[in-house]
Design an enzyme around this catalytic site. Structure first.
Site, short mmCIF file in Angstrom:
data_model
loop_
_atom_site.label_atom_id
_atom_site.label_comp_id
_atom_site.label_asym_id
_atom_site.label_seq_id
_atom_site.Cartn_x
_atom_site.Cartn_y
_atom_site.Cartn_z
N HIS A 194 0.84 -1.20 0.00
CA HIS A 194 0.00 0.00 0.00
C HIS A 194 0.88 1.26 0.00
O HIS A 194 0.62 2.21 -0.72
CB HIS A 194 -0.86 0.07 1.28
CG HIS A 194 -1.95 -0.95 1.35
ND1 HIS A 194 -2.14 -1.75 2.45
CD2 HIS A 194 -2.95 -1.27 0.50
CE1 HIS A 194 -3.20 -2.52 2.28
NE2 HIS A 194 -3.71 -2.26 1.09
N LYS A 220 -17.56 -6.59 6.76
CA LYS A 220 -16.68 -7.58 7.41
C LYS A 220 -15.95 -7.02 8.63
O LYS A 220 -15.72 -5.82 8.73
CB LYS A 220 -15.69 -8.17 6.39
CG LYS A 220 -14.62 -7.24 5.88
CD LYS A 220 -13.64 -8.01 4.98
CE LYS A 220 -12.49 -7.11 4.54
NZ LYS A 220 -11.65 -7.71 3.51
P1 ADP Z 1 -10.01 -3.02 -0.56
O1 ADP Z 1 -10.74 -3.66 0.57
O2 ADP Z 1 -10.71 -1.81 -1.13
O3 ADP Z 1 -9.54 -3.97 -1.64
P2 ADP Z 1 -7.25 -2.95 0.32
O4 ADP Z 1 -6.74 -2.25 1.53
O5 ADP Z 1 -7.17 -4.42 0.33
O6 ADP Z 1 -8.73 -2.41 0.13
O7 ADP Z 1 -6.49 -2.43 -0.98
C1 ADP Z 1 -6.55 -1.10 -1.39
C2 ADP Z 1 -5.83 -0.96 -2.72
O8 ADP Z 1 -4.45 -1.23 -2.58
C3 ADP Z 1 -6.34 -1.91 -3.82
O9 ADP Z 1 -6.31 -1.25 -5.06
C4 ADP Z 1 -5.32 -3.04 -3.80
O10 ADP Z 1 -5.24 -3.68 -5.06
C5 ADP Z 1 -4.06 -2.24 -3.48
N1 ADP Z 1 -3.05 -3.10 -2.86
C6 ADP Z 1 -3.22 -3.94 -1.81
N2 ADP Z 1 -2.08 -4.57 -1.53
C7 ADP Z 1 -1.16 -4.12 -2.41
C8 ADP Z 1 0.23 -4.42 -2.66
N3 ADP Z 1 0.89 -5.32 -1.93
N4 ADP Z 1 0.86 -3.76 -3.65
C9 ADP Z 1 0.18 -2.87 -4.40
N5 ADP Z 1 -1.12 -2.55 -4.25
C10 ADP Z 1 -1.78 -3.17 -3.26
#
Ligand code: ADP
Length: 158
Positions: free
Chosen positions: A17, A41
């Site tokens: 992130h 969730k």
């Molecule tokens: P959501 O529940 O909306 O999917 P997340 O916190 O899981 O929220 O992810 C937010 C964004 O960050 C999404 O676009 C996801 O694809 C991206 N993301 C999550 N993990 C990674 C990572 N390791 N590298 C790059 N982008 C990521």
């Protein structure tokens, strides 16, 4: 230069992130991290804790802010003055889900574009779900999350 909204659950924020956030901050005038409340969730951390950890981890990034949010992402983007939704793409599974969301959001709000940044090779396997599984099994997640997050997760275990 446009303002971007980076929406997500960030439960917890990972190095993946943070990589997207850092690169987005270099592209946009301002990046607002919208930390979702997730009514559907149970989360490991509360919305306030997740916002605080994004703020702590993005401390050096002058054009980044983090705020909690509920409701429709495109409405929240408009309220923040954002015309771009920033999202990360790790793999074909992300692609499938993310393009569906992007097309839907564009139908809901034609003035807002989704911009994808492809995950860095070293963080493309990191997911918040995996972090939670490692924690449940008693392992260390220090290599996968920012220092502030690692510290907060360690404090929870005690
Ligand atoms: P959501 O529940 O909306 O999917 P997340 O916190 O899981 O929220 O992810 C937010 C964004 O960050 C999404 O676009 C996801 O694809 C991206 N993301 C999550 N993990 C990674 C990572 N390791 N590298 C790059 N982008 C990521």
């Amino acid at each position: 230069m446009a303002v971007a909204l980076y929406p997500g659950t960030f439960d917890p924020l990972t190095n993946g992130h943070l990589d997207i956030l850092r690169r987005g901050a270099a592209l946009f005038e301002r990046v607002v991290v919208a930390v979702g409340a997730r009514v559907d969730k149970q989360t490991l951390l509360t919305a306030d804790e997740r916002v605080a950890l994004v703020r702590a981890s993005a401390k050096g990034m002058r054009n980044v802010e983090a705020v909690p949010f509920t409701g429709l992402v495109v409405d929240f983007a408009k309220a923040q003055g954002a015309t771009v939704l920033l999202r990360g793409l790790r793999n074909p599974m992300d692609y499938e889900y993310e393009t569906q969301m992007a097309v839907t959001n564009r139908r809901l709000a034609p003035g807002i574009e989704t911009v994808f940044l492809v995950a860095a090779v070293e963080s493309s396997f990191i997911s918040s779900t995996l972090i939670k599984e490692i924690l449940t099994a008693g392992g260390s997640v220090d290599a996968f999350v920012p220092d502030a997050v690692a510290k907060a997760l360690r404090a929870r275990k005690r």
